[in-house]
Design a protein around this motif. Structure first.
Motif, PDB file in Angstrom:
ATOM      1  N   UNK A 119       0.880  -1.117  -0.058  1.00 41.46           N
ATOM      2  CA  UNK A 119       0.484  -0.089   0.374  1.00 41.46           C
ATOM      3  C   UNK A 119       0.955   1.000   0.248  1.00 41.46           C
ATOM      4  N   UNK A 131       0.840   5.432  -0.435  1.00 38.81           N
ATOM      5  CA  UNK A 131       0.292   6.377  -0.333  1.00 38.81           C
ATOM      6  C   UNK A 131       0.503   7.699  -0.690  1.00 38.81           C
ATOM      7  N   UNK A 132       1.114   8.676  -1.755  1.00 37.39           N
ATOM      8  CA  UNK A 132       2.164   9.320  -1.820  1.00 37.39           C
ATOM      9  C   UNK A 132       1.087  10.903  -2.060  1.00 37.39           C
ATOM     10  N   UNK A 184      -3.253   6.540  -4.498  1.00 36.38           N
ATOM     11  CA  UNK A 184      -3.160   5.565  -3.292  1.00 36.38           C
ATOM     12  C   UNK A 184      -2.947   4.482  -3.996  1.00 36.38           C
ATOM     13  N   UNK A 185      -1.440   4.003  -4.360  1.00 34.68           N
ATOM     14  CA  UNK A 185      -1.267   2.485  -5.151  1.00 34.68           C
ATOM     15  C   UNK A 185      -1.282   1.080  -4.248  1.00 34.68           C
ATOM     16  N   UNK A 186      -1.999   0.517  -4.863  1.00 33.76           N
ATOM     17  CA  UNK A 186      -1.847  -0.733  -3.532  1.00 33.76           C
ATOM     18  C   UNK A 186      -1.168  -1.799  -5.121  1.00 33.76           C
ATOM     19  N   UNK A 198       5.837  10.103   1.348  1.00 37.85           N
ATOM     20  CA  UNK A 198       5.087   8.898   1.105  1.00 37.85           C
ATOM     21  C   UNK A 198       4.888   7.647   2.102  1.00 37.85           C
ATOM     22  N   UNK A 199       4.043   7.338   1.818  1.00 37.38           N
ATOM     23  CA  UNK A 199       4.436   5.749   3.047  1.00 37.38           C
ATOM     24  C   UNK A 199       3.868   4.786   2.644  1.00 37.38           C
ATOM     25  N   UNK A 200       4.467   3.431   2.999  1.00 37.48           N
ATOM     26  CA  UNK A 200       4.543   2.389   2.301  1.00 37.48           C
ATOM     27  C   UNK A 200       4.204   1.139   3.864  1.00 37.48           C
ATOM     28  N   UNK A 201       3.668   0.280   3.000  1.00 38.58           N
ATOM     29  CA  UNK A 201       2.966  -0.698   3.908  1.00 38.58           C
ATOM     30  C   UNK A 201       2.633  -2.153   3.201  1.00 38.58           C
ATOM     31  N   UNK A 202       3.703  -2.724   4.034  1.00 40.68           N
ATOM     32  CA  UNK A 202       3.771  -3.907   3.246  1.00 40.68           C
ATOM     33  C   UNK A 202       2.178  -4.985   4.135  1.00 40.68           C
ATOM     34  N   UNK A 203       1.627  -6.212   3.702  1.00 45.03           N
ATOM     35  CA  UNK A 203       0.470  -6.521   4.394  1.00 45.03           C
ATOM     36  C   UNK A 203       0.509  -7.778   3.683  1.00 45.03           C
ATOM     37  N   UNK A 242      -1.912  14.539   3.225  1.00 47.43           N
ATOM     38  CA  UNK A 242      -1.548  12.583   3.673  1.00 47.43           C
ATOM     39  C   UNK A 242      -2.225  12.980   5.519  1.00 47.43           C
ATOM     40  N   UNK A 296      -2.525  -8.083   7.029  1.00 48.34           N
ATOM     41  CA  UNK A 296      -2.248  -7.420   8.577  1.00 48.34           C
ATOM     42  C   UNK A 296      -0.995  -6.938   8.235  1.00 48.34           C
ATOM     43  N   UNK A 297      -0.816  -5.612   8.576  1.00 50.09           N
ATOM     44  CA  UNK A 297       0.519  -5.074   8.265  1.00 50.09           C
ATOM     45  C   UNK A 297       1.230  -5.349   8.675  1.00 50.09           C
ATOM     46  N   UNK A 298       2.245  -5.307   7.905  1.00 46.93           N
ATOM     47  CA  UNK A 298       3.559  -6.446   8.635  1.00 46.93           C
ATOM     48  C   UNK A 298       4.886  -5.828   8.705  1.00 46.93           C
ATOM     49  N   UNK A 299       4.685  -4.173   7.849  1.00 44.32           N
ATOM     50  CA  UNK A 299       5.408  -3.692   7.540  1.00 44.32           C
ATOM     51  C   UNK A 299       5.121  -2.064   7.172  1.00 44.32           C
ATOM     52  N   UNK A 317       6.429   1.917   7.056  1.00 48.44           N
ATOM     53  CA  UNK A 317       7.866   2.978   6.200  1.00 48.44           C
ATOM     54  C   UNK A 317       7.360   4.047   6.046  1.00 48.44           C
ATOM     55  N   UNK A 318       7.686   5.103   5.776  1.00 52.50           N
ATOM     56  CA  UNK A 318       7.220   6.611   5.510  1.00 52.50           C
ATOM     57  C   UNK A 318       8.796   7.656   4.903  1.00 52.50           C
ATOM     58  N   UNK A 319       8.402   8.040   4.282  1.00 55.96           N
ATOM     59  CA  UNK A 319       9.396   9.148   3.560  1.00 55.96           C
ATOM     60  C   UNK A 319       8.858  10.698   3.808  1.00 55.96           C
TER      61      UNK A 319
END
Lengths: 109, 109
Positions: free
Chosen positions: A15, A17-18, A58-60, A93-98, B1, B99-102, B104-106
């Motif tokens: 996920x 978001x930028x 938002x790009x998933x 931006x923020x990145x989440x891996x899920x 954001x 379920x979010x596992x990771x 991070x942001x910039x």
């Protein structure tokens, strides 16, 4: 909506978001190139992306497993785009891996 | 954001991608009401939402655990909005719970 995929839960979502700083046609080209590149990566499932008129997006992207995400993150062209993103295009931006556990949809007749 | 949240991974994301049939001010009001309602639910962390000029939208809401998502899904006003969504507003949508596992942001300086 390009949700043609029927992968069983257990796959992964990135996920992203930028917020863009400015409108820049060079950004659009890069984004299109990166999408194309992602689609050709091993383990890629699909990608959904929306950006509004204020430059928030938002790009998933969906991937078979974490290893595929890691390879994509380290792709040379993608690394260059990430660097340009931080230096030129994104204010944040923020990145989440899920890990996807459940997946259902509705389509009107 | 509006990513002010610093929750440690382990929380949940509800990824909702939808396509609107038409522009309808009643939809905007409902969407705003539902966002407000979600923010007041137990276990709510935050919500990110983008819709483009073609009516495609991605909303990602974040929750402490799966029980919070289940309660929110079954909230009476939310159930009514879901029904109206299927009958009037959306031509299609897809929901994924992950379920979010990771995380991070910039942020540029």
């Amino acid at each position: 909506m390009r949700s043609k995929n029927d992968s069983k839960p257990g796959y992964y979502a990135v996920i992203f978001i930028s917020q863009l700083r400015d409108d820049d046609p060079a950004y659009d080209k890069m984004a299109k190139d990166m999408e194309e590149l992602a689609r050709n990566q091993k383990g890629f499932i699909e990608l959904e992306s929306v950006r509004d008129h204020m430059g928030q997006g938002i790009t998933v992207s969906y991937w078979k497993d974490k290893a595929s995400i890691q390879s994509w993150k380290l792709d040379v062209d993608h690394l260059a785009a990430q660097k340009a993103g931080r230096e030129k295009w994104y204010s944040e931006y923020r990145v989440r891996i899920a890990r996807v556990e459940k997946d259902y949809q509705f389509k009107s007749e």
